[in-house]
Write an enzyme that holds these catalytic residues in place. Structure first.
Site, PDB file in Angstrom:
ATOM      1  N   HIS A 247      66.984 -24.655 113.346  1.00  0.00           N
ATOM      2  CA  HIS A 247      66.664 -26.034 113.678  1.00  0.00           C
ATOM      3  C   HIS A 247      66.368 -26.783 112.390  1.00  0.00           C
ATOM      4  CE1 HIS A 247      62.975 -23.582 113.712  1.00  0.00           C
ATOM      5  NE2 HIS A 247      62.525 -24.564 112.950  1.00  0.00           N
ATOM      6  N   ARG A 326      65.432 -15.122 103.548  1.00  0.00           N
ATOM      7  CA  ARG A 326      64.772 -14.756 104.790  1.00  0.00           C
ATOM      8  C   ARG A 326      65.208 -15.813 105.800  1.00  0.00           C
ATOM      9  NH1 ARG A 326      61.075 -17.386 108.518  1.00  0.00           N
ATOM     10  NH2 ARG A 326      59.774 -15.785 109.481  1.00  0.00           N
ATOM     11  N   ASP A 328      64.932 -17.739 109.177  1.00  0.00           N
ATOM     12  CA  ASP A 328      63.961 -18.099 110.218  1.00  0.00           C
ATOM     13  C   ASP A 328      64.611 -18.123 111.605  1.00  0.00           C
ATOM     14  OD1 ASP A 328      61.243 -19.122 110.760  1.00  0.00           O
ATOM     15  OD2 ASP A 328      62.281 -20.947 111.375  1.00  0.00           O
ATOM     16  N   GLU A 357      64.502 -12.923 110.615  1.00  0.00           N
ATOM     17  CA  GLU A 357      63.269 -12.900 111.397  1.00  0.00           C
ATOM     18  C   GLU A 357      63.615 -12.550 112.830  1.00  0.00           C
ATOM     19  OE1 GLU A 357      59.498 -15.604 112.953  1.00  0.00           O
ATOM     20  OE2 GLU A 357      61.453 -16.507 112.666  1.00  0.00           O
ATOM     21  N   HIS A 423      52.272 -15.441 107.968  1.00  0.00           N
ATOM     22  CA  HIS A 423      51.713 -16.765 108.277  1.00  0.00           C
ATOM     23  C   HIS A 423      51.714 -17.028 109.792  1.00  0.00           C
ATOM     24  CE1 HIS A 423      56.028 -17.071 108.238  1.00  0.00           C
ATOM     25  NE2 HIS A 423      55.960 -18.233 108.830  1.00  0.00           N
ATOM     26  N   ASP A 424      52.321 -16.133 110.568  1.00  0.00           N
ATOM     27  CA  ASP A 424      52.396 -16.306 112.023  1.00  0.00           C
ATOM     28  C   ASP A 424      51.437 -15.408 112.790  1.00  0.00           C
ATOM     29  OD1 ASP A 424      54.373 -18.281 112.099  1.00  0.00           O
ATOM     30  OD2 ASP A 424      55.984 -16.810 111.945  1.00  0.00           O
ATOM     31  N   ASP A 468      47.345 -18.792 113.147  1.00  0.00           N
ATOM     32  CA  ASP A 468      47.701 -20.081 112.582  1.00  0.00           C
ATOM     33  C   ASP A 468      46.844 -21.188 113.201  1.00  0.00           C
ATOM     34  OD1 ASP A 468      49.020 -22.514 112.162  1.00  0.00           O
ATOM     35  OD2 ASP A 468      50.788 -21.928 113.294  1.00  0.00           O
ATOM     36  N   ARG A 472      46.186 -19.248 107.200  1.00  0.00           N
ATOM     37  CA  ARG A 472      46.859 -19.944 106.108  1.00  0.00           C
ATOM     38  C   ARG A 472      45.851 -20.613 105.178  1.00  0.00           C
ATOM     39  NH1 ARG A 472      51.726 -22.782 109.798  1.00  0.00           N
ATOM     40  NH2 ARG A 472      52.523 -20.793 110.633  1.00  0.00           N
TER      41      ARG A 472
END
Ligand SMILES: [Ca+2]
Ligand SMILES: [Ca+2]
Lengths: 588, 588
Positions: A247, A326, A328, A357, A423-424, A468, A472
């Site tokens: 996206h 990487r 996404d 991912e 980060h997730d 999150d 972070r």
């Protein structure tokens, strides 16, 4: 023998080329049901006196999970072609398992009974870059790692670390900040950094790209990135960027054009639009990531979109010499796009690392034509449950890992991107309820296991935070606030991983997985080199028997350097609660 | 429930897009072990109050083989994304089967437990040309079908049918001969012809290509081929040619250049040469088809070879409008080549049929990126064993077919190239020991089953012959020597297949497979249309119970047109030895 548990198919994890001359054939049988398995094999065209000419070789059990045993044979067929079957024995019983079913004796009047690996082609080989197996990664969320250039920080950026982050707050982290701390990473032993997105985007996470050809001005400019890559390469550190191709962001030019011109926009087919005019309530009437209106899904099957994104992919390699992408939300993009992506980037830089991912079973992307690896959340999930949450027993943990390892070809596991957090997900120390001992065990496991480990920035110094945006937070640079002991633990493990090829590239075997004490013993073996890892994952001290015959061996405690000859038949190791030890096993 | 028999993986025959909006999810369980299965499913991003929102739907048993039951659910996810698991019940027991293993209750705190079909992309769909499902093929070996132009017959060609063929003899068959007999094919009901190779080559079979861009002068010229294709298309007959890309012939220009210039040849990398100078004894020191020195293997990973062969593939489509390529020894060529082949030919003619010669399990070629179909020797083998050789029982036959059908996605089966014999196998009548009744049953089965059936020239008139070269005799055109009754049988079945969509495109279900009498009953169903096929594969007359409740139905005997209302609860059909009947089942 339980026939409905005996399985093989000539593809994927069951049959694959391991390298340009070696085939791996694997068989699954019910756990503890079969005593002995042989591979029956030959060239499909090798006939003599009307009979197909085959030979046999024993298969070796490479592991078990809760339900199955797994068997492996390695063959180097001289003409790169193979027909094969399996001869199974249990007690006095014998079965020949072929593509056409079970027989009592091996048929030789026709090869058509047998499984077939028709030809080993190098071009079809799953082959991840070799360097990945020796790399220890460090994931950086650039807005939160270090502020190296306050002049370009966003307006209203909060003072570094002055408060907890919100979904929309900024602290001014940037690429210069990373450059400034490369010595820190080099000291830790890091040899690869993975940066979450750095292209122009309004958010602090930058997964909502506005321009794929520009560095976000709050992060720096193209010169800064060039410097970053150059400095990294000088230090032997590879650089991987984040490609958000599923996206774009709301501000992406073509999407803005569609918002403005509707059905008349020349970009209308760049997206998946169900009707005009576009609306975002109650749900967007165009496809998005999840249901997020700010992240319109790109139509990656459209030739212009494909051209555009492949240009992006090659541009940052060609001009900036990055070493990996990487990808996404890689699972929601079409396979055909990823095939063309692989062709494009590998043509430019054959050893670039392509990392998708994917949180679930990823076999369809790991057949050699698409990715080199996926983010190994399957491993992370099991490790966190066993070491941190303690809702998985030692045997369940070993079973789960063996299951995952045996659901992919061996070289897929060797290049897997083994993260524990990102980060997730919540921070390791937080998942461990603040118990640093458990965090140490997690790092011990990660840094001794098969795959390419990745440390999420700050986990090595004991940073905390839930989901999150808490995970972070700004990197803590004040030495007083860093857990130095944890840092030294991670640093030592990385050094050992570099020193012992068995830790990086060895085969793994679980030697003990005890549900009473909850201890775990596994070995990594590469040729003559073996390292044993012994873990007490319980709140009480434990005497753990070493499940090997160590007579005639030297044992070297890798944490202390202590070296002793094992003379007793059975050895025990005393470990404190959540204690561990690593032994290199050497012959006298 | 037997956990080690319960299996699913989110790929291949277990999870696939059937069309641009429908996903098929299949589950395997131990035969007769599970009472009821539900699919549990939802959009991965659909959450409410911290819980993933899923629903359930019952799965339907689509068949069984000797070991397993197979279950199917068809889902149309509104956002084309799916997470899913399975709820199994047996007696009072309940199991939830997920990607992470078995649970007693369905977890809803995280979607990561579940299997994932991340996004349904039309571009990744396995989609064979729709016309293939309605086509009845006829395979022609051009040197032996008809001599339409004696002027171009090879020197020393024997008079037509004057003697049995040898591996090297010629009889003068050619393309004009085919053109001359198109009315014969049209009368039979043929809608597709597949020609074994027609390009310039020294042998009678022409699998040793000398020039891929020329018609063999003994077969005709390019104008003859153009006429042939045009005449065929006028009659609604499609034309498929044979692409021999695994290897070339000894006379192929580039290979001759290597023979002449050795390591200095600019074509040396077009082949797989192990050392210079080339030698053919005791075995060739270059890769070949099997160990045949006259058939040097082409290096299809070499860019020039790839370019050359893709030019060949597109040339005959663009200039001659052919409708399909049958790919010789397709399994020994690299997957990457076939991916590019598909892109090239489909770009030119989207509904061209790509058919690979693969005798074994062919899943890796049938994932949507390579072939539309393979030659279904798995089906042929079972049919010959059951109907002709009688070394397979009715239940073994039904089990075997169900196993094969459930090892591929449904649409793969629907486009499969269902042959019973070819230029590489003995003639049907010969395999049947001369018993025409058995040949009739074979055709009955082939022409009522799922897939795209192909008749080998002359089998429909009862030609005989063992293995190559005997199975390549000259076509018999003397009406006195043709088995007209067999011909009419085949013709009638083809006509019924055209009349009844259920025969062409219906789902198949085995209703009875009796090993005492050796009778077989199966049904083909498409919507409200059902045709039942009842077969007595024994040497004695049999009373065969019809395994359906026919009350309130009309039964129409499709061979006689006889129509009756079934009023009894149980009906029996009297069939003579090797007898058969087809009933259309209609509601009152
Ligand atoms: Ca800054
Ligand atoms: Ca002729």
């Amino acid at each position: 023998m339980r026939k409905e548990a005996i399985h093989h198919r000539s593809t994927d994890h069951f049959a694959y080329a391991y390298d340009s001359e070696t085939l791996h054939l694997r068989l699954q049988t019910k756990k503890n049901d079969v005593d002995h398995v042989e591979l029956l094999f030959g060239d499909p065209y090798e006939w003599h006196d009307g009979a197909w000419q085959f030979q046999t070789m024993p298969m070796r059990k490479t592991g078990s999970d809760g339900l199955f045993d797994y068997w492996l044979a390695e063959v180097k067929p001289p003409y790169r072609r193979l027909r094969y079957g399996f001869v199974l024995r249990a007690g006095g019983e014998k079965l020949v398992y072929t593509e056409k079913g079970f027989y009592h004796e091996a048929p030789s009047d026709d090869t058509a009974y047998y499984f077939c690996f028709p030809f080993l082609h190098r071009v079809d080989l799953f082959q991840a870059p070799d360097w990945v197996k020796d790399t220890v990664w460090y994931q950086i969320f650039p807005e939160r790692f270090a502020n190296g250039n306050p002049a370009i920080s966003p307006k209203g950026a909060r003072p570094w670390g002055s408060e907890d982050p919100t979904p929309t707050s900024f602290f001014g982290g940037d690429l210069q900040g990373i450059i400034d701390h490369l010595d820190y990473l080099a000291d830790l032993g890091i040899t690869g950094i993975y940066l979450t997105p750095i292209f122009r985007a309004p958010s602090n996470h930058k997964y909502d790209t506005a321009d794929y050809f520009e560095i976000d001005p709050h992060f720096g400019d193209k010169e800064t990135l060039k410097t970053l890559v150059k400095r990294c390469h000088e230090k032997g550190i590879r650089v991987m960027l984040d490609a958000v191709f599923n996206h774009c962001g709301y501000e992406f030019g073509p999407f803005q054009d569609v918002l403005k011109n509707g059905a008349a926009s020349r970009y209308k087919d760049w997206f998946h639009i169900r009707e005009f005019p576009l609306q975002t309530e109650p749900r967007p009437n165009y496809d998005t990531f999840a249901f997020v209106p700010q992240m319109p899904k790109l139509n990656t099957a459209h030739p212009e979109v494909k051209r555009y994104l492949l240009d992006v992919a090659t541009y940052w390699i060609r001009e900036f010499d990055i070493d990996g992408w990487r990808l996404d939300v890689a699972n929601e993009i079409d396979h055909q796009f990823w095939r063309e992506f692989r062709q494009a980037v590998k043509a430019l830089k054959p050893d670039v690392y392509i990392l998708g991912e994917i949180w679930h079973d990823a076999m369809p992307w790991l057949r050699g034509d698409q990715f080199d690896a996926v983010m190994n959340y399957q491993l992370a999930d099991a490790a966190l449950r066993f070491f941190a949450k303690e809702d998985m027993s030692a045997s369940e943990f070993a079973d789960r890992l063996m299951h995952v390892l045996h659901s992919y070809p061996k070289q897929v596991n060797e290049a897997a991107f083994n993260l524990l957090g990102s980060h997730d997900t919540p921070r390791l120390l937080t998942v461990c309820g603040g118990d640093v001992r458990k965090v140490k065990l997690l790092f011990l496991f990660q840094l001794t296991f098969t795959g390419s480990p990745c440390i999420y920035y700050g986990d090595e110094i004991g940073m905390t935070g839930g989901n999150d945006p808490e995970c972070r937070k700004c990197m803590v640079w004040d030495p007083e606030k860093q857990n130095k002991e944890l840092y030294e633990h991670v640093k030592q493990l990385i050094a050992l991983r570099k020193q012992y090829r068995a830790l990086r590239r060895g085969d793994v075997a679980f030697l003990a997985a005890d549900d009473e004490v909850n201890h775990l013993v596994y070995a990594k073996t590469d040729g003559n080199e073996t390292v044993m890892i012994i873990i007490n994952r319980s709140n009480e001290a434990a005497e753990i028997p070493m499940p090997i015959d160590a007579r005639g061996k030297w044992l070297v405690n890798l944490l202390t350097g202590e070296r002793f000859a094992a003379e007793a038949e059975t050895l025990c190791v005393s470990l404190p609660p959540y204690g561990f030890v690593l032994y290199a096993v050497e012959s006298w």
